[in-house]
Structures are given as C-alpha cells and as structure tokens.
Design a protein around this motif. Structure first.
Motif, PDB file in Angstrom:
ATOM      1  N   LYS A  53       0.651  -1.246  -0.246  1.00  0.00           N
ATOM      2  CA  LYS A  53      -0.149   0.064   0.191  1.00  0.00           C
ATOM      3  C   LYS A  53       1.127   1.126  -0.442  1.00  0.00           C
ATOM      4  N   ILE A  54       2.048   1.324   0.982  1.00  0.00           N
ATOM      5  CA  ILE A  54       2.553   2.433   1.122  1.00  0.00           C
ATOM      6  C   ILE A  54       3.196   2.496  -0.346  1.00  0.00           C
ATOM      7  N   ILE A  55       3.681   1.783  -0.805  1.00  0.00           N
ATOM      8  CA  ILE A  55       4.517   1.668  -2.879  1.00  0.00           C
ATOM      9  C   ILE A  55       3.915   2.467  -3.359  1.00  0.00           C
ATOM     10  N   GLY A  56       2.677   1.187  -2.857  1.00  0.00           N
ATOM     11  CA  GLY A  56       1.380   1.649  -4.237  1.00  0.00           C
ATOM     12  C   GLY A  56       0.820   3.186  -4.574  1.00  0.00           C
ATOM     13  N   ASP A  57       0.565   3.740  -3.343  1.00  0.00           N
ATOM     14  CA  ASP A  57       0.009   5.445  -2.931  1.00  0.00           C
ATOM     15  C   ASP A  57       1.166   5.895  -3.154  1.00  0.00           C
ATOM     16  N   THR A  58       2.487   5.553  -3.515  1.00  0.00           N
ATOM     17  CA  THR A  58       3.361   6.498  -3.696  1.00  0.00           C
ATOM     18  C   THR A  58       3.597   6.599  -5.673  1.00  0.00           C
ATOM     19  N   ARG A  59       3.117   5.270  -6.262  1.00  0.00           N
ATOM     20  CA  ARG A  59       3.861   5.649  -7.387  1.00  0.00           C
ATOM     21  C   ARG A  59       2.733   5.857  -7.498  1.00  0.00           C
ATOM     22  N   ARG A  60       0.763   5.447  -7.506  1.00  0.00           N
ATOM     23  CA  ARG A  60      -0.223   6.077  -8.108  1.00  0.00           C
ATOM     24  C   ARG A  60      -0.436   7.848  -7.601  1.00  0.00           C
ATOM     25  N   ASP A  61       0.616   7.690  -6.799  1.00  0.00           N
ATOM     26  CA  ASP A  61       0.795   9.791  -7.098  1.00  0.00           C
ATOM     27  C   ASP A  61       1.257  10.333  -7.877  1.00  0.00           C
ATOM     28  N   THR A  62       2.900   9.344  -7.950  1.00  0.00           N
ATOM     29  CA  THR A  62       3.688  10.222  -8.898  1.00  0.00           C
ATOM     30  C   THR A  62       2.871   9.734 -10.314  1.00  0.00           C
ATOM     31  N   LEU A  63       3.025   9.169 -11.067  1.00  0.00           N
ATOM     32  CA  LEU A  63       2.284   8.925 -11.965  1.00  0.00           C
ATOM     33  C   LEU A  63       0.645   9.579 -12.238  1.00  0.00           C
ATOM     34  N   GLY A  64       0.236   9.967 -11.006  1.00  0.00           N
ATOM     35  CA  GLY A  64      -0.730  10.665 -11.878  1.00  0.00           C
ATOM     36  C   GLY A  64      -0.229  12.431 -11.602  1.00  0.00           C
ATOM     37  N   TRP A  65       0.683  12.445 -11.286  1.00  0.00           N
ATOM     38  CA  TRP A  65       1.519  13.633 -10.725  1.00  0.00           C
ATOM     39  C   TRP A  65       1.847  14.411 -12.532  1.00  0.00           C
ATOM     40  N   LEU A  66       2.276  13.201 -13.298  1.00  0.00           N
ATOM     41  CA  LEU A  66       3.458  13.164 -14.776  1.00  0.00           C
ATOM     42  C   LEU A  66       2.113  12.977 -15.413  1.00  0.00           C
ATOM     43  N   LYS A  67       0.970  12.526 -15.527  1.00  0.00           N
ATOM     44  CA  LYS A  67       0.141  12.746 -16.652  1.00  0.00           C
ATOM     45  C   LYS A  67      -0.559  13.605 -17.012  1.00  0.00           C
ATOM     46  N   ALA A  68      -0.840  14.668 -15.414  1.00  0.00           N
ATOM     47  CA  ALA A  68      -1.110  15.140 -15.529  1.00  0.00           C
ATOM     48  C   ALA A  68      -0.247  16.617 -16.082  1.00  0.00           C
ATOM     49  N   ASN A  69       0.422  16.777 -15.632  1.00  0.00           N
ATOM     50  CA  ASN A  69       1.701  17.495 -17.183  1.00  0.00           C
ATOM     51  C   ASN A  69       2.354  17.242 -17.974  1.00  0.00           C
ATOM     52  N   GLY A  70       1.320  16.243 -18.631  1.00  0.00           N
ATOM     53  CA  GLY A  70       1.929  15.738 -20.254  1.00  0.00           C
ATOM     54  C   GLY A  70       2.737  14.917 -20.302  1.00  0.00           C
ATOM     55  N   PHE A  71       3.759  13.865 -19.611  1.00  0.00           N
ATOM     56  CA  PHE A  71       4.473  13.267 -19.448  1.00  0.00           C
ATOM     57  C   PHE A  71       3.820  12.300 -20.025  1.00  0.00           C
ATOM     58  N   LYS A  72       4.808  11.264 -20.848  1.00  0.00           N
ATOM     59  CA  LYS A  72       3.722   9.984 -21.159  1.00  0.00           C
ATOM     60  C   LYS A  72       4.223   8.593 -20.338  1.00  0.00           C
ATOM     61  N   ILE A 115       4.899   4.603 -20.187  1.00  0.00           N
ATOM     62  CA  ILE A 115       4.649   3.501 -20.966  1.00  0.00           C
ATOM     63  C   ILE A 115       3.825   2.212 -20.079  1.00  0.00           C
ATOM     64  N   GLY A 116       2.991   2.207 -20.784  1.00  0.00           N
ATOM     65  CA  GLY A 116       1.853   0.689 -20.063  1.00  0.00           C
ATOM     66  C   GLY A 116       1.124   1.254 -18.687  1.00  0.00           C
ATOM     67  N   ASP A 117       0.385   0.830 -18.241  1.00  0.00           N
ATOM     68  CA  ASP A 117      -0.175   0.321 -16.642  1.00  0.00           C
ATOM     69  C   ASP A 117       0.613   0.223 -15.655  1.00  0.00           C
ATOM     70  N   PRO A 118       1.933   0.465 -14.902  1.00  0.00           N
ATOM     71  CA  PRO A 118       2.891   0.400 -14.334  1.00  0.00           C
ATOM     72  C   PRO A 118       2.047  -0.548 -12.585  1.00  0.00           C
ATOM     73  N   ARG A 119       2.809  -1.423 -12.559  1.00  0.00           N
ATOM     74  CA  ARG A 119       1.672  -2.433 -11.037  1.00  0.00           C
ATOM     75  C   ARG A 119       2.825  -2.408 -10.395  1.00  0.00           C
ATOM     76  N   THR A 120       4.190  -1.716  -9.657  1.00  0.00           N
ATOM     77  CA  THR A 120       5.220  -2.600  -9.229  1.00  0.00           C
ATOM     78  C   THR A 120       5.485  -1.243  -8.729  1.00  0.00           C
ATOM     79  N   ASN A 121       7.038  -0.965  -7.980  1.00  0.00           N
ATOM     80  CA  ASN A 121       7.507  -0.193  -7.944  1.00  0.00           C
ATOM     81  C   ASN A 121       8.453   0.752  -8.750  1.00  0.00           C
ATOM     82  N   CYS A 122       8.602   0.279  -9.859  1.00  0.00           N
ATOM     83  CA  CYS A 122       9.104   1.474 -11.071  1.00  0.00           C
ATOM     84  C   CYS A 122       7.978   1.246 -12.148  1.00  0.00           C
TER      85      CYS A 122
END
Length: 409
Positions: A304-323, A325-332
């Motif tokens: 949960k800790i790692i997943g929450d941080t990943r989802r937050d970062t991915l959300g930020w990247l997409k909101a800022n127009g960065f691409k 790749i794929g649908d990452p589910r791990t710690n990278c």
C-alpha cells in the motif's frame, strides 16, 4: 569390466563439475546494482564493477531511485532477527537458519522443502538456470525490454539470444516467444516486468508452459510479484510443471543489501543448478528473511505504501503531460521523454536525482524507481525543470561507449 564401468561415470561427473565451475566463473553474476552502476559509468556491466574500482559515490542528500530498491529497508522484525543471530555468526549455520527458512516458505506456499533452494538473492539462480538449460544449440528467449542479467548468462553459455518485443500493452508476447525458436532452452518471463512494471497474465504463462518447445523450461522471475494483486505461479511448481520460479527479498522486504532469495522448482530441475555452486548462506540473511515471512501484515502494508506513492507520481506525470509507458503495477515505471534518455538521466543526476537506465529498444525512455513520498517530490521538481530545459548533449565518446555496450546484447 565392472571396475571400469564404475569408474567412468565418476570421472565423467568430476569432469562435468570442473567444467561447470569453469563456465560459472567465466562471466560475472550480475545484479540490478551492477546494471545501475554500468549505466552511471557508461561501461559494460561487470561483476567486478563494485570491486577494485571507485564508483562515483552520490553526494549526501542525493535521491537514489535508479536501482528498484525499497527505501523502507528491512522490517523491524528482520532487524531484530539479525541482532539475535549475529553473535552466532562465527559458525556457518549453527541453528539451521537456512533450513528453517526453506521449510517456512514451503509450508506457506503449499510446497515441499525439496522444491526450495535458498540463495544469496535471486541473481545466482537466475544465472545458473540459464547456464544449465541453454547452450550453443539451446537458445535464451526473452522479452524486449526486460531485465538483462539473463542475457549475460546466455553469452557465457554461448546461447543464441532471441529478443521478442512486448505487446502493445507491455505484456510478454507469449505466443511470439514460444514460436521464436523451436530449440529454445529457456523462455524468461519477468513478471511483473522490469523495467516497465507491467503484468503478464497467469493465463498467458500457463499457455506458454503448455505450448513451449519440448525440453525448454520457463524461468519465471517473480521479484516484484508481492507489489501487485496478481496471482503467482508457485502452484505450477507444486503441480510438477517445467518451470523455475525466482523469488527475492530485495524488493518488498527491503533486503537488497542483505541478499536472500529462492529458486523454486521440481527437485530434478533444481539439481541441474547444483553443479554451478551454492555458497553457504549468511545466518543473518536467513534469519531476517524468515522473520520477514512470519511478520503479519508486512507485505500488505508495504504494498500500500509503495502503491500509493507510485499512483501519486504517475498521476502527477500524466497531469503534466508526460507519457508513462503501459500500466505499471510495481515499484518502477518508464517515461517516454521524447528525447535521448541518456541526456535526461545526466541532467537529473546534475540535480542530485539518480534515475534508472534506458534500454536499446526504447532509447528515449527512462526507468524510474519508486522512492519515499519525499524523494518523489524532489523527483517531480527536478524532472519538470529538466524537461523544460534544452536537451543535454552527450559527447561522442559517451555515445560510442554505449553503442559498443549495447551491441553485445
């Protein structure tokens, strides 16, 4: 006649063991650390990369999200176990810690102890599995991009390396991998995949098992499986299938620097790895690993800790127009930067943020490991600045060195 018949197999076995030891020593066993360091130094990965050289040590305060490590480190129970057995470390394994570890994992996983061999991490059994089941006439089939260490082992066994691109959704294209070479020795499936953090369905893995070339094995690397909700493949081992499953304590358990992992398979398959060697396990690593397995809620909490941080970062990247790749589910995860990824990596390093490497098939994509929320906040600031600036130019000598390195793959 009886004496001669008895003697020949013994001599053959000794010769085989000597040959296996020579082959095992002919090339280094590579880990994520070696590959991350190679990307830093622009030199081919080497088992000696951390010995006899002076790598560029990151300055204090650097953000290290380049090697898929877990910034949470070992659990409290693991640290307490290390303290408990440390006074016994003058002996190799006085209390049978490694055997207890194997039995604990087997009992938790519906396996028999003889299905489990304990190693100092999963890099050794990955390397040995490739050496045992590939040869000049038996190829190594892998996804592209995927974790590279198996390819280096295949070079040692002089096996043909067959790289199969991922599917459009970044899963392993199992049908193409199975069809890639009728003489395959190993079909390597890193699931979830490193570097993309994406999943291949268990249904596809089962299909690959049922349709692979006769005599080939599936080598299923589950280093990151705990970070997802995906089913694992240990039940296929229990069913006696032709696969070896790799596990490590380096990821969700935070023990990358302590070194512990498993090869899980039928006993006859594990026996083929034995001639390449198996060092005595540190009792501290075995005790810490067993404590980690027995700690209630550890995996769920860390996921949960790692997943929450990943989802937050991915959300930020997409909101800022960065691409992404794929649908990452791990710690990278991987970001398509739209420019030479090596320049992005160098520019991020100049800002004290170390991110992962590129892969030859995707030279514009960089891999980023998930750090702490504080580390990812620093990553966001640095990445936005780097992407807003003019691309950093790399010298011709650096480009030449990297092209030479990639040509070996």
């Amino acid at each position: 006649m009886t004496k001669q018949t008895f003697g020949e197999p013994a001599l053959g076995r000794r010769s085989f063991l000597r040959g296996a030891a020579f082959v095992a020593a002919a090339a280094p066993i590579l880990t994520e650390t070696h590959l991350a360091l190679a990307a830093e130094t622009k030199a081919p990965p080497s088992g000696m990369a951390l010995h006899g050289q002076s790598p560029n040590v990151p300055p204090p305060g650097s953000v290290l999200i380049n090697a898929n490590e877990n910034p949470l480190g070992p659990s409290k129970a693991a640290l307490e176990a290390i303290a408990r057995v440390a006074p016994l470390a003058g002996r190799y394994d006085l209390n049978g810690e490694t055997d207890l570890l194997a039995r604990t994992f087997a009992a938790q996983s519906g396996l028999k102890p003889e299905n489990v061999t304990v190693y100092a991490g999963s890099s050794e059994p990955l390397h040995y599995s490739v050496l045992a089941f590939t040869s000049p006439s038996k190829s190594f089939v892998t996804a592209d991009p995927s974790y590279e260490a198996g390819m280096y082992a295949a070079m040692t066994s002089r096996a043909k390396i067959v790289k199969v691109p991922l599917t459009a959704d970044c899963a392993h294209d199992v049908k193409a991998m199975v069809a890639a070479d009728p003489n395959a020795g190993v079909i390597y499936i890193c699931n979830p995949n490193n570097p993309t953090g994406t999943l291949t369905t268990k249904q596809d893995i089962v299909w690959a098992l049922e349709n692979k070339p006769a005599g080939a094995i599936l080598l299923v690397d589950e280093a990151y499986i705990h970070l997802t909700d995906a089913p694992d493949t240990l039940d296929l081992v229990a069913a006696g299938k032709d696969l070896i499953v790799l596990r490590t304590f380096s990821k969700i358990y935070g023990m990358a620097g302590i070194r512990c992992g498993f090869a899980v398979a039928r006993p006859d398959l594990l026996a083929k790895l034995a001639p390449f060697g198996q060092n005595a396990m540190p009792v501290t690593a075995s005790a810490a690993a067993r404590a980690s397995l027995e700690e209630p809620g550890l995996v769920a909490t860390r996921k949960k800790i790692i997943g929450d941080t990943r989802r937050d970062t991915l959300g930020w990247l997409k909101a800022n127009g960065f691409k992404v790749i794929g649908d990452p589910r791990t710690n990278c995860f991987m970001i398509d930067t739209g420019r030479d990824g090596r320049g992005v990596i160098a520019a991020m390093k100049a800002k004290g943020v170390y991110i992962g490497r590129t892969w030859p098939i995707w030279p514009n994509a960089v891999r980023v490991s998930v750090g702490t929320p504080e580390e990812m906040a620093k990553f966001k600031v640095a990445f936005k600045e780097v992407m807003a600036a003019k691309p950093m130019a790399l010298g011709d000598h650096v480009q030449h060195a990297e092209l030479s390195y990639y040509a070996t793959l």
